[in-house]
Design a protein around this motif. Structure first.
Motif, mmCIF file in Angstrom:
data_model
loop_
_atom_site.group_PDB
_atom_site.id
_atom_site.type_symbol
_atom_site.label_atom_id
_atom_site.label_comp_id
_atom_site.label_asym_id
_atom_site.label_seq_id
_atom_site.Cartn_x
_atom_site.Cartn_y
_atom_site.Cartn_z
ATOM 1 N N SER A 116 -12.180 1.752 -5.966
ATOM 2 C CA SER A 116 -10.847 1.794 -5.649
ATOM 3 C C SER A 116 -10.612 3.622 -5.560
ATOM 4 O O SER A 116 -11.485 4.148 -5.925
ATOM 5 C CB SER A 116 -9.858 1.178 -6.720
ATOM 6 O OG SER A 116 -10.135 1.915 -8.007
ATOM 7 N N LYS A 117 -9.294 4.003 -5.202
ATOM 8 C CA LYS A 117 -9.189 5.341 -5.440
ATOM 9 C C LYS A 117 -8.764 5.954 -6.576
ATOM 10 O O LYS A 117 -8.123 6.886 -6.619
ATOM 11 C CB LYS A 117 -8.020 5.552 -4.215
ATOM 12 C CG LYS A 117 -8.623 5.333 -2.838
ATOM 13 C CD LYS A 117 -7.803 5.781 -1.707
ATOM 14 C CE LYS A 117 -8.500 5.845 -0.266
ATOM 15 N NZ LYS A 117 -7.711 6.422 0.662
ATOM 16 N N SER A 121 -13.627 11.157 -6.147
ATOM 17 C CA SER A 121 -14.372 10.391 -5.065
ATOM 18 C C SER A 121 -15.631 10.598 -5.318
ATOM 19 O O SER A 121 -16.635 9.680 -5.157
ATOM 20 C CB SER A 121 -14.072 11.143 -3.829
ATOM 21 O OG SER A 121 -12.681 11.182 -3.276
ATOM 22 N N ASN A 124 -16.459 7.770 -7.930
ATOM 23 C CA ASN A 124 -16.372 6.560 -7.204
ATOM 24 C C ASN A 124 -17.431 6.259 -6.422
ATOM 25 O O ASN A 124 -17.635 4.990 -6.083
ATOM 26 C CB ASN A 124 -15.036 6.595 -6.429
ATOM 27 C CG ASN A 124 -13.695 6.394 -7.258
ATOM 28 O OD1 ASN A 124 -13.711 5.899 -8.178
ATOM 29 N ND2 ASN A 124 -12.548 6.704 -6.634
ATOM 30 N N ASP A 157 -14.903 5.439 -2.237
ATOM 31 C CA ASP A 157 -13.570 4.863 -2.043
ATOM 32 C C ASP A 157 -12.978 5.070 -0.579
ATOM 33 O O ASP A 157 -12.168 5.298 -0.112
ATOM 34 C CB ASP A 157 -12.610 5.170 -2.847
ATOM 35 C CG ASP A 157 -12.516 7.013 -2.869
ATOM 36 O OD1 ASP A 157 -13.175 7.493 -1.931
ATOM 37 O OD2 ASP A 157 -12.079 7.618 -3.879
ATOM 38 N N THR A 158 -14.109 5.122 0.417
ATOM 39 C CA THR A 158 -13.912 5.758 1.812
ATOM 40 C C THR A 158 -13.582 4.596 2.650
ATOM 41 O O THR A 158 -13.170 4.592 3.705
ATOM 42 C CB THR A 158 -15.358 6.113 2.215
ATOM 43 O OG1 THR A 158 -16.386 5.243 2.197
ATOM 44 C CG2 THR A 158 -15.681 7.411 1.479
ATOM 45 N N PRO A 160 -11.381 1.351 2.057
ATOM 46 C CA PRO A 160 -10.493 0.410 1.358
ATOM 47 C C PRO A 160 -9.964 -0.700 2.118
ATOM 48 O O PRO A 160 -9.690 -0.257 3.257
ATOM 49 C CB PRO A 160 -9.203 1.349 0.615
ATOM 50 C CG PRO A 160 -9.171 2.570 2.013
ATOM 51 C CD PRO A 160 -10.755 2.720 2.110
ATOM 52 N N ASP A 163 -5.191 0.440 1.863
ATOM 53 C CA ASP A 163 -4.915 1.751 1.364
ATOM 54 C C ASP A 163 -3.682 1.885 0.909
ATOM 55 O O ASP A 163 -2.579 2.310 1.645
ATOM 56 C CB ASP A 163 -5.122 2.559 2.861
ATOM 57 C CG ASP A 163 -5.516 3.888 2.742
ATOM 58 O OD1 ASP A 163 -5.465 4.334 1.322
ATOM 59 O OD2 ASP A 163 -5.415 4.812 3.692
ATOM 60 N N ASN A 165 -1.676 2.665 -3.281
ATOM 61 C CA ASN A 165 -1.685 3.098 -4.853
ATOM 62 C C ASN A 165 -1.394 2.322 -5.738
ATOM 63 O O ASN A 165 -1.013 2.497 -6.950
ATOM 64 C CB ASN A 165 -1.094 4.603 -5.005
ATOM 65 C CG ASN A 165 -1.701 5.198 -6.257
ATOM 66 O OD1 ASN A 165 -2.812 5.024 -6.536
ATOM 67 N ND2 ASN A 165 -0.746 6.124 -6.683
ATOM 68 N N HIS A 170 -5.801 -1.505 -5.860
ATOM 69 C CA HIS A 170 -6.947 -1.001 -6.652
ATOM 70 C C HIS A 170 -7.946 -2.175 -7.126
ATOM 71 O O HIS A 170 -9.072 -2.131 -6.947
ATOM 72 C CB HIS A 170 -6.374 -0.111 -7.870
ATOM 73 C CG HIS A 170 -5.741 0.855 -7.596
ATOM 74 N ND1 HIS A 170 -6.079 1.836 -6.584
ATOM 75 C CD2 HIS A 170 -4.668 1.289 -8.360
ATOM 76 C CE1 HIS A 170 -5.077 2.927 -6.569
ATOM 77 N NE2 HIS A 170 -4.392 2.636 -7.655
#
Length: 197
Positions: A116-117, A121, A124, A157-158, A160, A163, A165, A170
């Motif tokens: 997840s974001k 990065s 992740n 996280d590239t 998802p 997309d 929050n 997540h």
């Protein structure tokens, strides 16, 4: 004119006068076996493949034709936040993947790790690779799949699925996926009125 028309049937019949018919006294021997013992449409004299599967498409020698059939399997394994621990409840899904790979002996699989974001990065990317490695390691160590057939790739996280929050996004994005495509060879069957494809 009427006279010729009346004589025409007699003239035609005269051409078909009985003649002596000469019959052959000797019977020609049958040298080749013309039976079709495996019901594939090819006589035994030409048959090179005996006991053909009934209904198989065959060539001129009575040998069945093969075709390649492709199948695919999708795997989706979720992970807790900031964790690469493979939860025991996902082993049933791995068993399904293993069964597919045992059936498709030539198939290979790429395990894709995602995060997840939440967090950086860079972190992740490492975490997603660890998740992919955990699933790949389970396939090799716990289920006996050859390591040469399993590849693990982390995408961070590239990519998802959602997309956003939100907590739901997540949770959805912390995953390992695998799309395994394999093919196998099977006997091509003849088309019949019951064939759907």
């Amino acid at each position: 004119m009427k006279t010729y028309a009346a004589l025409l049937p007699f003239i035609l019949l005269a051409g078909c006068a009985p003649q002596d018919v000469i019959t052959m006294q000797d019977v020609s021997p049958q040298e080749n076996d013309l039976r079709d013992l495996d019901f594939d449409g090819v006589i035994k004299a030409r048959e090179k493949c005996v006991e053909t599967l009934i209904g198989a498409a065959v060539n001129n020698d009575g040998c069945p034709k093969d075709k390649s059939v492709k199948q695919s399997f999708k795997l989706d394994v979720k992970f807790p936040n900031n964790s690469a621990d493979l939860l025991p409840r996902y082993y049933a899904k791995l068993e399904q993947l293993v069964a597919f790979m045992e059936e498709q002996k030539e198939a290979t699989v790429t395990i894709e790790g995602h995060a997840s974001k939440v967090g950086s990065s860079a972190h992740n990317l490492v975490l997603s690779q660890q998740r992919a490695d955990a699933v790949a390691q389970a396939l090799v160590s716990d289920f006996g799949i050859s390591a040469s057939r399993v590849e693990a790739v982390g995408y961070g996280d590239t990519e998802p699925l959602i997309d956003d929050n939100s907590d739901f996004a997540h949770e959805t994005n912390r995953r390992v996926m695998a799309t395994l495509s394999g093919s196998y060879s099977t006997t091509d069957m003849r088309w019949t009125i019951f064939t759907s494809e």
